[in-house]
Design a protein around this motif. Sequence first.
Motif, PDB file in Angstrom:
ATOM      1  N   GLU A   1      -2.002 -15.507 -46.816  1.00  0.00           N
ATOM      2  CA  GLU A   1      -1.034 -15.163 -47.864  1.00  0.00           C
ATOM      3  C   GLU A   1      -1.108 -16.084 -49.076  1.00  0.00           C
ATOM      4  N   ALA A   2      -1.682 -17.250 -48.904  1.00  0.00           N
ATOM      5  CA  ALA A   2      -1.830 -18.183 -50.024  1.00  0.00           C
ATOM      6  C   ALA A   2      -2.966 -17.764 -50.960  1.00  0.00           C
ATOM      7  N   ASN A   3      -3.847 -16.893 -50.493  1.00  0.00           N
ATOM      8  CA  ASN A   3      -4.961 -16.445 -51.311  1.00  0.00           C
ATOM      9  C   ASN A   3      -4.466 -15.347 -52.253  1.00  0.00           C
ATOM     10  N   LEU A   4      -4.411 -15.661 -53.529  1.00  0.00           N
ATOM     11  CA  LEU A   4      -3.933 -14.716 -54.535  1.00  0.00           C
ATOM     12  C   LEU A   4      -5.059 -14.252 -55.460  1.00  0.00           C
ATOM     13  N   GLU A   5      -6.296 -14.404 -55.012  1.00  0.00           N
ATOM     14  CA  GLU A   5      -7.434 -13.939 -55.773  1.00  0.00           C
ATOM     15  C   GLU A   5      -7.320 -12.419 -55.925  1.00  0.00           C
ATOM     16  N   LYS A   6      -7.676 -11.880 -57.091  1.00  0.00           N
ATOM     17  CA  LYS A   6      -7.383 -10.472 -57.406  1.00  0.00           C
ATOM     18  C   LYS A   6      -7.985  -9.481 -56.410  1.00  0.00           C
ATOM     19  N   TYR A   7      -9.190  -9.720 -55.925  1.00  0.00           N
ATOM     20  CA  TYR A   7      -9.792  -8.784 -54.973  1.00  0.00           C
ATOM     21  C   TYR A   7      -9.068  -8.834 -53.620  1.00  0.00           C
ATOM     22  N   THR A   8      -8.704 -10.028 -53.213  1.00  0.00           N
ATOM     23  CA  THR A   8      -7.980 -10.185 -51.954  1.00  0.00           C
ATOM     24  C   THR A   8      -6.626  -9.495 -52.028  1.00  0.00           C
ATOM     25  N   VAL A   9      -5.894  -9.711 -53.109  1.00  0.00           N
ATOM     26  CA  VAL A   9      -4.583  -9.074 -53.297  1.00  0.00           C
ATOM     27  C   VAL A   9      -4.735  -7.560 -53.337  1.00  0.00           C
ATOM     28  N   ASN A  10      -5.760  -7.073 -54.022  1.00  0.00           N
ATOM     29  CA  ASN A  10      -5.982  -5.633 -54.122  1.00  0.00           C
ATOM     30  C   ASN A  10      -6.245  -5.015 -52.755  1.00  0.00           C
ATOM     31  N   ILE A  11      -7.084  -5.638 -51.950  1.00  0.00           N
ATOM     32  CA  ILE A  11      -7.380  -5.093 -50.616  1.00  0.00           C
ATOM     33  C   ILE A  11      -6.152  -5.194 -49.725  1.00  0.00           C
ATOM     34  N   ARG A  12      -5.404  -6.276 -49.830  1.00  0.00           N
ATOM     35  CA  ARG A  12      -4.157  -6.415 -49.061  1.00  0.00           C
ATOM     36  C   ARG A  12      -3.193  -5.272 -49.422  1.00  0.00           C
ATOM     37  N   GLU A  13      -3.045  -4.993 -50.717  1.00  0.00           N
ATOM     38  CA  GLU A  13      -2.166  -3.902 -51.165  1.00  0.00           C
ATOM     39  C   GLU A  13      -2.701  -2.544 -50.714  1.00  0.00           C
ATOM     40  N   PHE A  14      -4.015  -2.373 -50.755  1.00  0.00           N
ATOM     41  CA  PHE A  14      -4.614  -1.127 -50.270  1.00  0.00           C
ATOM     42  C   PHE A  14      -4.316  -0.932 -48.784  1.00  0.00           C
ATOM     43  N   ASN A  15      -4.484  -1.983 -48.000  1.00  0.00           N
ATOM     44  CA  ASN A  15      -4.201  -1.895 -46.557  1.00  0.00           C
ATOM     45  C   ASN A  15      -2.750  -1.505 -46.309  1.00  0.00           C
ATOM     46  N   ASP A  16      -1.827  -2.085 -47.065  1.00  0.00           N
ATOM     47  CA  ASP A  16      -0.407  -1.727 -46.930  1.00  0.00           C
ATOM     48  C   ASP A  16      -0.182  -0.262 -47.297  1.00  0.00           C
ATOM     49  N   TYR A  17      -0.842   0.197 -48.351  1.00  0.00           N
ATOM     50  CA  TYR A  17      -0.710   1.577 -48.800  1.00  0.00           C
ATOM     51  C   TYR A  17      -1.142   2.552 -47.706  1.00  0.00           C
ATOM     52  N   VAL A  18      -2.301   2.300 -47.120  1.00  0.00           N
ATOM     53  CA  VAL A  18      -2.814   3.188 -46.073  1.00  0.00           C
ATOM     54  C   VAL A  18      -1.937   3.116 -44.825  1.00  0.00           C
ATOM     55  N   THR A  19      -1.472   1.923 -44.491  1.00  0.00           N
ATOM     56  CA  THR A  19      -0.606   1.756 -43.322  1.00  0.00           C
ATOM     57  C   THR A  19       0.652   2.606 -43.441  1.00  0.00           C
ATOM     58  N   ASN A  20       1.166   2.754 -44.653  1.00  0.00           N
ATOM     59  CA  ASN A  20       2.404   3.501 -44.877  1.00  0.00           C
ATOM     60  C   ASN A  20       2.177   4.962 -45.254  1.00  0.00           C
TER      61      ASN A  20
END
Length: 89
Positions: free
Chosen positions: A49-68
Motif C-alpha cells: 500500500e505504500a507503493n504509489l507509483e502510477k502503474y501500481t496504483v492503476n493495476i490496484r484500481e483495476f483489480n478492485d474494479y474487476v472484483t466488484n
Amino acid sequence: FKNNKFDMVFIDADKMNYKKYYERSLKLTDKGGLIIVDNVLWHGEVANEANLEKYTVNIREFNDYVTNDKRVEQIIVPLGDGMTVCRVL
C-alpha cells in the motif's frame, strides 16, 4: 469483427488502459467465455500500500474494479506475475 463473439480474450497490453481493454472484451466475449488478464500482481507491488507509483496504483484500481464487477466471476491465479481469470455471466 462487428458480429463476432469470442470464447476467450487474453489481455496483456499497456497497463494504463487495462480497464478500457476489459470493457471492450466484455462486449466481445460470449456468456460463459473467459477474459484472462495478465500481470495483475505487478511483481507483488499491488499488495504494498505504500507503493504509489502510477502503474501500481492503476493495476490496484483495476483489480478492485474487476472484483466488484457483477458481470463476471473471477479469481486471481498467482502464477508468474498473476493472472485474473474472469468468466462472463
